[in-house]
Write a protein that holds these residues in place. Structure first.
Motif, PDB file in Angstrom:
ATOM      1  N   ASP A 175       0.827  -1.220   0.000  1.00  0.00           N
ATOM      2  CA  ASP A 175       0.000   0.000   0.000  1.00  0.00           C
ATOM      3  C   ASP A 175       0.854   1.260   0.000  1.00  0.00           C
ATOM      4  O   ASP A 175       0.367   2.352   0.324  1.00  0.00           O
ATOM      5  CB  ASP A 175      -0.899   0.013   1.242  1.00  0.00           C
ATOM      6  CG  ASP A 175      -1.860  -1.168   1.252  1.00  0.00           C
ATOM      7  OD1 ASP A 175      -2.226  -1.633   0.157  1.00  0.00           O
ATOM      8  OD2 ASP A 175      -2.226  -1.631   2.356  1.00  0.00           O
ATOM      9  N   LEU A 177       3.288   4.290  -1.513  1.00  0.00           N
ATOM     10  CA  LEU A 177       3.716   5.094  -2.660  1.00  0.00           C
ATOM     11  C   LEU A 177       5.194   5.414  -2.435  1.00  0.00           C
ATOM     12  O   LEU A 177       5.554   5.985  -1.396  1.00  0.00           O
ATOM     13  CB  LEU A 177       2.878   6.373  -2.727  1.00  0.00           C
ATOM     14  CG  LEU A 177       3.120   7.291  -3.924  1.00  0.00           C
ATOM     15  CD1 LEU A 177       2.843   6.568  -5.246  1.00  0.00           C
ATOM     16  CD2 LEU A 177       2.245   8.538  -3.824  1.00  0.00           C
ATOM     17  N   ARG A 204       2.322   0.252  -4.134  1.00  0.00           N
ATOM     18  CA  ARG A 204       1.164   0.971  -4.726  1.00  0.00           C
ATOM     19  C   ARG A 204       1.558   1.623  -6.046  1.00  0.00           C
ATOM     20  O   ARG A 204       0.887   1.499  -7.048  1.00  0.00           O
ATOM     21  CB  ARG A 204       0.662   2.013  -3.730  1.00  0.00           C
ATOM     22  CG  ARG A 204      -0.362   2.967  -4.317  1.00  0.00           C
ATOM     23  CD  ARG A 204      -1.176   3.648  -3.251  1.00  0.00           C
ATOM     24  NE  ARG A 204      -2.213   2.760  -2.741  1.00  0.00           N
ATOM     25  CZ  ARG A 204      -2.761   2.821  -1.530  1.00  0.00           C
ATOM     26  NH1 ARG A 204      -2.353   3.737  -0.685  1.00  0.00           N
ATOM     27  NH2 ARG A 204      -3.685   1.984  -1.167  1.00  0.00           N
ATOM     28  N   ASP A 205       2.676   2.352  -6.033  1.00  0.00           N
ATOM     29  CA  ASP A 205       3.183   2.969  -7.267  1.00  0.00           C
ATOM     30  C   ASP A 205       4.531   3.617  -6.960  1.00  0.00           C
ATOM     31  O   ASP A 205       4.950   3.675  -5.801  1.00  0.00           O
ATOM     32  CB  ASP A 205       2.202   4.019  -7.802  1.00  0.00           C
ATOM     33  CG  ASP A 205       2.288   4.172  -9.322  1.00  0.00           C
ATOM     34  OD1 ASP A 205       3.288   3.705  -9.904  1.00  0.00           O
ATOM     35  OD2 ASP A 205       1.379   4.780  -9.911  1.00  0.00           O
TER      36      ASP A 205
END
Ligand code: IPD
Length: 288
Positions: A175, A177, A204-205
């Motif tokens: 979860d 970033l 997440r990214d």
């Protein structure tokens, strides 16, 4: 209280003063036809005339305000001091963004205490820091033991006080970033790309903004969960690492080492542990 503790507020004020003056020169003095003046570690690692001019201003002002302190800067020779304190400065962190007119660049100013002949992230203690991002309208300040603040500019003016910073609470890696950056040499980039292919499916990214000093402040402000990068130079790391740690981040390297050019990982302890474990397993600090 050590004698350095008593000095920290004054050092924060000096960092802020010179970073704001340097930021004004960089922001208002940027020529429309700005071009590459020189290259460093590779043809992609550029210097502009403004990097040189802004560092000259930083060095002149620090010599006036803090005679006796040393200076370690990206664009000039090391200056040894007599006080044990050294200013570690990057006149424009995010030079590629600056060259292209993108706003994510910063003036990064920190002062460190280190007994080593040349200050080193493995041995130094960062006492005060300012990361000033005039094109983004944000300035970050931190003093060791005094916390970190974000000063949001109003009509171009930088207020004296701002919001106290705190990193986001720890969450699972999936979860998270994650902000990161890449070096300029092709071999380094190939190994950073390999590590990224291991990480990207597990988070997440990813964000790559282009200024490591600002990335660490973005983390401190709770706008990403984690930051990691291999290859940071002392001037990329010094100021941002204090802003991040004063906002509650754990800033470290891999395999129990402090953060340095081999690897820098920052985030709330629980999440940072998971990223450290993944990067160690991926041998993200291997020779390249
Ligand atoms: C660079 C930026 C970039 C990071 C590079 C640094 P510079 O600094 O901080 O985000 O990925 O590793 O070299 O060259 O713009 O001062």
């Amino acid at each position: 209280m050590t004698s350095d503790d008593a000095l920290v507020p004054e050092l924060v004020e000096v960092a802020r003063t010179v970073a704001l003056e340097a930021g004004r020169l960089a922001h208002e003095g940027r020529p429309d036809d700005l071009a590459v003046a020189a290259t460093k570690s590779s043809p992609q690692d550029v210097v502009t005339e403004m990097d040189v001019a802004v560092e000259r201003l930083l060095r002149r002002r620090l010599a006036e305000l803090r005679p006796g302190d040393g200076v370690l800067g990206e664009e000039g020779d090391d200056v040894a001091g007599s006080t044990g304190l050294t200013w570690v400065v990057d006149p424009i962190d995010g030079t590629t963004n600056y060259l292209y007119g993108l706003p994510a660049w910063s003036v990064s100013v920190a002062v460190v205490r280190d007994d080593a002949p040349r200050p080193d992230p493995l041995t130094w203690t960062v006492l005060a820091a300012c990361v000033h991002a005039p094109a983004e309208g944000r300035t970050f300040v931190a003093g060791r033991g005094l916390g970190a603040q974000e000063l949001v500019h109003r009509d171009g003016d930088v207020p004296a006080h701002g919001r106290r910073l705190r990193v986001r609470p720890a969450v699972p890696l999936a979860d998270s970033l994650v902000a990161t950056g890449f070096g300029y040499r092709a071999g380094r980039r190939a190994s950073q790309a390999r590590v990224l292919t291991e990480l990207l499916p597990r988070v997440r990214d990813i964000r790559r903004a282009g200024s490591a000093a600002l990335d660490l402040c973005t983390l401190a402000a709770g706008r990403v969960d984690l930051f990691y990068e291999r290859g940071l130079q002392p001037w990329d790391l010094a100021a941002g690492s204090l802003v991040a740690s004063e906002a509650g981040a754990r800033v470290s390297g891999l395999r129990g080492r402090p953060a340095d050019s081999a690897m820098t990982v920052a985030g709330p302890a629980g999440t940072a542990d998971a990223l450290v474990a993944l990067l160690e397993a991926a041998e993200a600090d291997a020779e390249d």
